[in-house]
Design a protein around this motif. Structure first.
Motif, PDB file in Angstrom:
ATOM      1  N   HIS A   1      -2.130   1.118  -2.603  1.00 22.16           N
ATOM      2  CA  HIS A   1      -0.704   1.325  -2.338  1.00 22.16           C
ATOM      3  C   HIS A   1      -0.179   2.608  -2.985  1.00 22.16           C
ATOM      4  O   HIS A   1       0.861   2.619  -3.638  1.00 22.16           O
ATOM      5  CB  HIS A   1       0.121   0.125  -2.833  1.00 22.16           C
ATOM      6  N   GLN A   2      -0.901   3.701  -2.792  1.00 24.19           N
ATOM      7  CA  GLN A   2      -0.505   4.997  -3.330  1.00 24.19           C
ATOM      8  C   GLN A   2      -0.325   5.986  -2.180  1.00 24.19           C
ATOM      9  O   GLN A   2      -1.288   6.350  -1.511  1.00 24.19           O
ATOM     10  CB  GLN A   2      -1.557   5.534  -4.307  1.00 24.19           C
ATOM     11  N   VAL A   3       0.933   6.425  -1.983  1.00 17.17           N
ATOM     12  CA  VAL A   3       1.203   7.370  -0.888  1.00 17.17           C
ATOM     13  C   VAL A   3       0.467   8.683  -1.119  1.00 17.17           C
ATOM     14  O   VAL A   3       0.010   9.331  -0.168  1.00 17.17           O
ATOM     15  CB  VAL A   3       2.725   7.604  -0.763  1.00 17.17           C
ATOM     16  N   GLY A   4       0.319   9.092  -2.375  1.00 17.99           N
ATOM     17  CA  GLY A   4      -0.369  10.340  -2.670  1.00 17.99           C
ATOM     18  C   GLY A   4      -1.794  10.362  -2.147  1.00 17.99           C
ATOM     19  O   GLY A   4      -2.285  11.399  -1.696  1.00 17.99           O
ATOM     20  N   ILE A   5      -2.481   9.216  -2.224  1.00 15.62           N
ATOM     21  CA  ILE A   5      -3.857   9.144  -1.707  1.00 15.62           C
ATOM     22  C   ILE A   5      -3.859   9.338  -0.197  1.00 15.62           C
ATOM     23  O   ILE A   5      -4.730  10.037   0.356  1.00 15.62           O
ATOM     24  CB  ILE A   5      -4.500   7.795  -2.082  1.00 15.62           C
ATOM     25  N   LEU A   6      -2.886   8.767   0.481  1.00 21.69           N
ATOM     26  CA  LEU A   6      -2.785   8.920   1.940  1.00 21.69           C
ATOM     27  C   LEU A   6      -2.543  10.380   2.302  1.00 21.69           C
ATOM     28  O   LEU A   6      -3.194  10.927   3.206  1.00 21.69           O
ATOM     29  CB  LEU A   6      -1.667   8.040   2.481  1.00 21.69           C
ATOM     30  N   TYR A   7      -1.620  11.025   1.599  1.00 23.37           N
ATOM     31  CA  TYR A   7      -1.355  12.438   1.876  1.00 23.37           C
ATOM     32  C   TYR A   7      -2.595  13.291   1.599  1.00 23.37           C
ATOM     33  O   TYR A   7      -2.911  14.213   2.365  1.00 23.37           O
ATOM     34  CB  TYR A   7      -0.199  12.935   1.007  1.00 23.37           C
TER      35      TYR A   7
ATOM     36  N   VAL B   1       2.272   4.510   5.342  1.00 22.53           N
ATOM     37  CA  VAL B   1       3.257   5.303   4.608  1.00 22.53           C
ATOM     38  C   VAL B   1       4.649   4.693   4.762  1.00 22.53           C
ATOM     39  O   VAL B   1       5.397   4.564   3.786  1.00 22.53           O
ATOM     40  CB  VAL B   1       3.243   6.769   5.088  1.00 22.53           C
ATOM     41  N   TYR B   2       4.994   4.301   5.977  1.00 21.86           N
ATOM     42  CA  TYR B   2       6.336   3.725   6.168  1.00 21.86           C
ATOM     43  C   TYR B   2       6.463   2.374   5.454  1.00 21.86           C
ATOM     44  O   TYR B   2       7.512   2.058   4.878  1.00 21.86           O
ATOM     45  CB  TYR B   2       6.641   3.566   7.657  1.00 21.86           C
ATOM     46  N   ALA B   3       5.392   1.582   5.489  1.00 24.67           N
ATOM     47  CA  ALA B   3       5.438   0.284   4.805  1.00 24.67           C
ATOM     48  C   ALA B   3       5.615   0.459   3.302  1.00 24.67           C
ATOM     49  O   ALA B   3       6.285  -0.348   2.644  1.00 24.67           O
ATOM     50  CB  ALA B   3       4.168  -0.497   5.098  1.00 24.67           C
ATOM     51  N   LEU B   4       5.045   1.521   2.739  1.00 27.65           N
ATOM     52  CA  LEU B   4       5.144   1.744   1.298  1.00 27.65           C
ATOM     53  C   LEU B   4       6.469   2.376   0.895  1.00 27.65           C
ATOM     54  O   LEU B   4       6.964   2.135  -0.205  1.00 27.65           O
ATOM     55  CB  LEU B   4       3.994   2.644   0.829  1.00 27.65           C
TER      56      LEU B   4
ATOM     57  N   LEU C   1     -11.294   2.765   1.982  1.00 32.54           N
ATOM     58  CA  LEU C   1     -11.469   2.235   0.630  1.00 32.54           C
ATOM     59  C   LEU C   1     -10.124   1.933  -0.027  1.00 32.54           C
ATOM     60  O   LEU C   1      -9.946   0.865  -0.631  1.00 32.54           O
ATOM     61  CB  LEU C   1     -12.258   3.239  -0.215  1.00 32.54           C
ATOM     62  N   GLN C   2      -9.159   2.852   0.112  1.00 33.24           N
ATOM     63  CA  GLN C   2      -7.864   2.593  -0.522  1.00 33.24           C
ATOM     64  C   GLN C   2      -7.152   1.406   0.123  1.00 33.24           C
ATOM     65  O   GLN C   2      -6.442   0.663  -0.556  1.00 33.24           O
ATOM     66  CB  GLN C   2      -6.989   3.858  -0.481  1.00 33.24           C
ATOM     67  N   ALA C   3      -7.368   1.204   1.421  1.00 30.79           N
ATOM     68  CA  ALA C   3      -6.744   0.043   2.070  1.00 30.79           C
ATOM     69  C   ALA C   3      -7.412  -1.250   1.633  1.00 30.79           C
ATOM     70  O   ALA C   3      -6.738  -2.259   1.367  1.00 30.79           O
ATOM     71  CB  ALA C   3      -6.818   0.207   3.587  1.00 30.79           C
ATOM     72  N   LEU C   4      -8.738  -1.231   1.537  1.00 31.45           N
ATOM     73  CA  LEU C   4      -9.463  -2.439   1.124  1.00 31.45           C
ATOM     74  C   LEU C   4      -9.147  -2.826  -0.313  1.00 31.45           C
ATOM     75  O   LEU C   4      -9.052  -4.007  -0.653  1.00 31.45           O
ATOM     76  CB  LEU C   4     -10.968  -2.218   1.288  1.00 31.45           C
ATOM     77  N   LEU C   5      -8.959  -1.811  -1.175  1.00 24.41           N
ATOM     78  CA  LEU C   5      -8.658  -2.076  -2.584  1.00 24.41           C
ATOM     79  C   LEU C   5      -7.177  -2.338  -2.821  1.00 24.41           C
ATOM     80  O   LEU C   5      -6.784  -2.727  -3.922  1.00 24.41           O
ATOM     81  CB  LEU C   5      -9.111  -0.895  -3.450  1.00 24.41           C
ATOM     82  N   GLY C   6      -6.345  -2.118  -1.805  1.00 28.58           N
ATOM     83  CA  GLY C   6      -4.910  -2.337  -1.948  1.00 28.58           C
ATOM     84  C   GLY C   6      -4.272  -1.442  -2.989  1.00 28.58           C
ATOM     85  O   GLY C   6      -3.451  -1.893  -3.791  1.00 28.58           O
TER      86      GLY C   6
END
Length: 430
Positions: free
Chosen positions: A127-133, A63-66, A120-125
Motif C-alpha cells: 500500500h505504497q503509492v511511491g512504489i507504484l510510481y 492508486v485511486y484506492a489508496l 510483489l507489492q500487491a501480494l504483500l499488501g
C-alpha cells in the motif's frame, strides 16, 4: 522462296495468381507466413500488449484506492511520460550502436521485472503509492530503451514490399491490446485483485523474451566504430524533408485533433452524465483503428505513401470536427470517432513504412527514438491544447476548431511540400 521460322514450343507462362477477395480486403498475413522470426515477435508483442494494458488499469485502480485522488491517479501518466521521452532519444542512439537483439532482450527483461515488482507489492499488501510510481517510471524507461531496437529489427526480417502489411499487423496488435487488455484487466481485478493482472502481465513477457532469444545478432549496418549520437539523429531528420513531413503530419493530428481530455466533460454535459459513456468515447477510436488494421489488405498496393499519409490525417481531422458538430448524438459520435481511429491506422502504417524504408539502417534506432517522443509527447500536448481552448471558450468549440486546425495544417504541409505528395515507396527518398 520460303522462309522457315522457328516454332516456339515452350509452354505459355501461367497467368499471375489472383489474390482471393479476402486478401484484397482483410489484413495481409504474408509477413507472418514468410518469416518465423517476425511471427514470434508479433505474437510476443500481441500477448505482452494485452498484459501491459491490464497492468495500466490495475495501477490506476490501486492508486485511486489508496489516495481517493484523481490528481494522484493522473500523475501515473506523468511518471511514465518523463522516462519515455528522456530514454526514447537515448534508447534510439544506443540501438544504432549495439546489438539490437541484446538491447531488446534487456529492455523486455526489465519490463518483466517491473511487472513482477508490481505483483510483489500487491501480494504483500504494501500500500505504497511511491512504489507504484517507481514501477511505472521503470516501465517507461525500459520500454523506451527496447522499442527502438525492436522497431529497427523489422526491416532486417522482411523485404520492403511486405513492410506495409507488417506495420498494419503491428497496429492490429497494439489496438487489440488497447481494447482487450482493459476489459480483461477490469474483470480480473474485480474478481481476484490487482495482483492477478500483474502476474499475468509478468508471465506474458515470456513470449517476447523467447522471440528475442531466437533472433540472430542484429548489429547496425553502419561503419564500425562510428559513434551514434542523439544530435546526429536530429540533424539527419532536419535534413530529410520527407521523413520530417511525416513527423509533422502526426504532430498536427495529435496536438490539434485529439480531444480525449474533454471526454469526461462531454459525457457529463452532452450525453447525460453516464460514467460508462466516457469508456465508450475512449474505446471508439481504438476499435476503429483495430478495424482499419483488420481490413488493410489493400495497403501493400499503395505506393504514394506521402499522399496516403496526408489524406488519412486530413480524414482524422474532418472526422473529429464532425464529431464536435454532432455532439449529443452518441452513436453517430462513436461512429465518427471510429472513423478517425481507422484513419489513424492508415497514417501509422504508411508513416512507419516510410521511416523503415527511407531511413538508412544505421539511423533507424535514433529515428525510432524520436518517433517514440512524438507518439508519447504529442497526445499530452493535445490534452493541453484542447483543455486550454475549452477553458477559454467551451468544449464543443474546442473539438470543432481542433479538427479544423488539423486539416489546415495538412493543407499547409501539402502546399509547402509538394514533393511529399509524390513520394513513391518504390523509389524511397528520406
Amino acid at each position: 522462296m520460303s522462309t522457315n521460322h522457328p516454332t516456339n514450343t515452350a509452354a505459355p507462362a501461367p497467368p499471375p495468381p489472383v489474390d482471393p477477395p479476402r486478401r484484397r480486403v482483410l489484413a495481409d498475413l504474408t509477413p507472418l507466413r514468410s518469416s518465423a522470426d517476425y511471427r514470434r515477435i508479433w505474437f510476443g508483442q500481441s500477448v505482452s500488449s494485452i498484459g501491459q494494458q491490464m497492468t495500466a488499469v490495475a495501477v490506476a485502480v490501486q492508486v485511486y484506492a489508496l489516495t481517493k485522488s484523481a490528481f494522484a491517479t493522473g500523475l501515473v501518466g506523468l511518471f511514465s511520460l518523463f522516462p519515455l521521452v528522456g530514454f526514447g532519444l537515448y534508447g534510439g542512439a544506443v540501438a544504432d550502436r549495439v546489438d539490437r537483439r541484446r538491447l531488446g532482450l534487456i529492455g523486455s527483461a526489465g519490463l518483466a521485472a517491473a511487472s513482477a515488482l508490481l505483483a510483489l507489492q500487491a501480494l504483500l499488501g504494501l500500500h505504497q503509492v511511491g512504489i507504484l510510481y517507481a514501477a511505472v517510471a521503470l516501465q517507461g524507461g525500459f520500454f523506451a530503451l527496447s522499442s527502438p531496437a525492436r522497431s529497427s529489427m523489422i526491416p532486417r526480417l522482411l523485404p520492403p514490399d511486405q513492410l506495409p502489411a507488417a506495420n498494419a499487423l503491428n497496429t492490429m496488435s497494439l489496438n487489440l491490446g488497447m481494447t482487450v487488455g482493459p476489459m480483461l484487466g477490469g474483470l480480473l481485478i474485480g474478481a481476484y485483485g490487482a495482483q492477478s493482472a500483474y502476474l499475468i502481465d509478468t508471465a506474458a513477457f515470456a513470449a517476447v523474451l523467447y522471440a528475442m532469444w531466437r533472433l540472430p545478432s542484429m548489429r547496425p549496418l553502419g561503419t564500425p566504430g562510428t559513434r551514434a549520437t542523439v544530435l546526429d539523429g536530429l540533424r539527419f531528420l532536419r535534413e530529410q524533408p520527407n521523413l520530417r513531413t511525416s513527423f509533422l503530419a502526426d504532430l498536427a493530428a495529435m496536438i490539434f485533433g485529439l480531444p480525449r481530455s474533454l471526454f469526461p466533460a462531454l459525457a457529463a454535459t452532452k450525453y447525460g452524465g453516464h460514467a460508462g459513456t466516457v469508456g465508450l468515447l475512449v474505446a471508439a477510436p481504438a476499435i476503429g483503428a483495430l478495424a482499419g488494421a483488420l481490413f488493410s489488405g489493400w495497403a501493400g498496393r499503395i505506393h504514394r505513401h506521402g499522399l496516403a499519409i496526408l489524406a488519412s490525417v486530413a480524414s482524422w481531422g474532418l472526422s473529429i470536427a464532425a464529431f464536435g458538430l454532432t455532439l449529443g448524438h452518441l452513436w453517430l459520435g462513436l461512429l465518427l470517432l471510429a472513423v478517425a481511429g481507422c484513419s489513424d491506422t492508415v497514417s501509422m502504417v504508411f508513416r512507419n513504412t516510410m521511416l523503415q524504408v527511407a531511413a538508412p539502417d544505421e539511423m533507424r534506432g535514433r529515428l525510432q527514438g524520436i518517433f517514440i517522443v512524438v507518439v508519447a509527447g504529442g497526445p499530452r500536448l493535445g490534452d493541453f491544447e484542447s483543455g486550454t481552448v475549452a477553458a477559454l471558450t467551451n468544449p464543443t468549440l474546442s473539438v470543432i476548431t481542433g479538427g479544423l486546425a488539423c486539416v489546415a495544417c495538412i493543407l499547409l504541409l501539402a502546399a509547402r511540400r509538394p514533393a511529399f505528395l509524390r513520394y513513391d515507396s518504390r523509389h524511397p527518398t528520406p
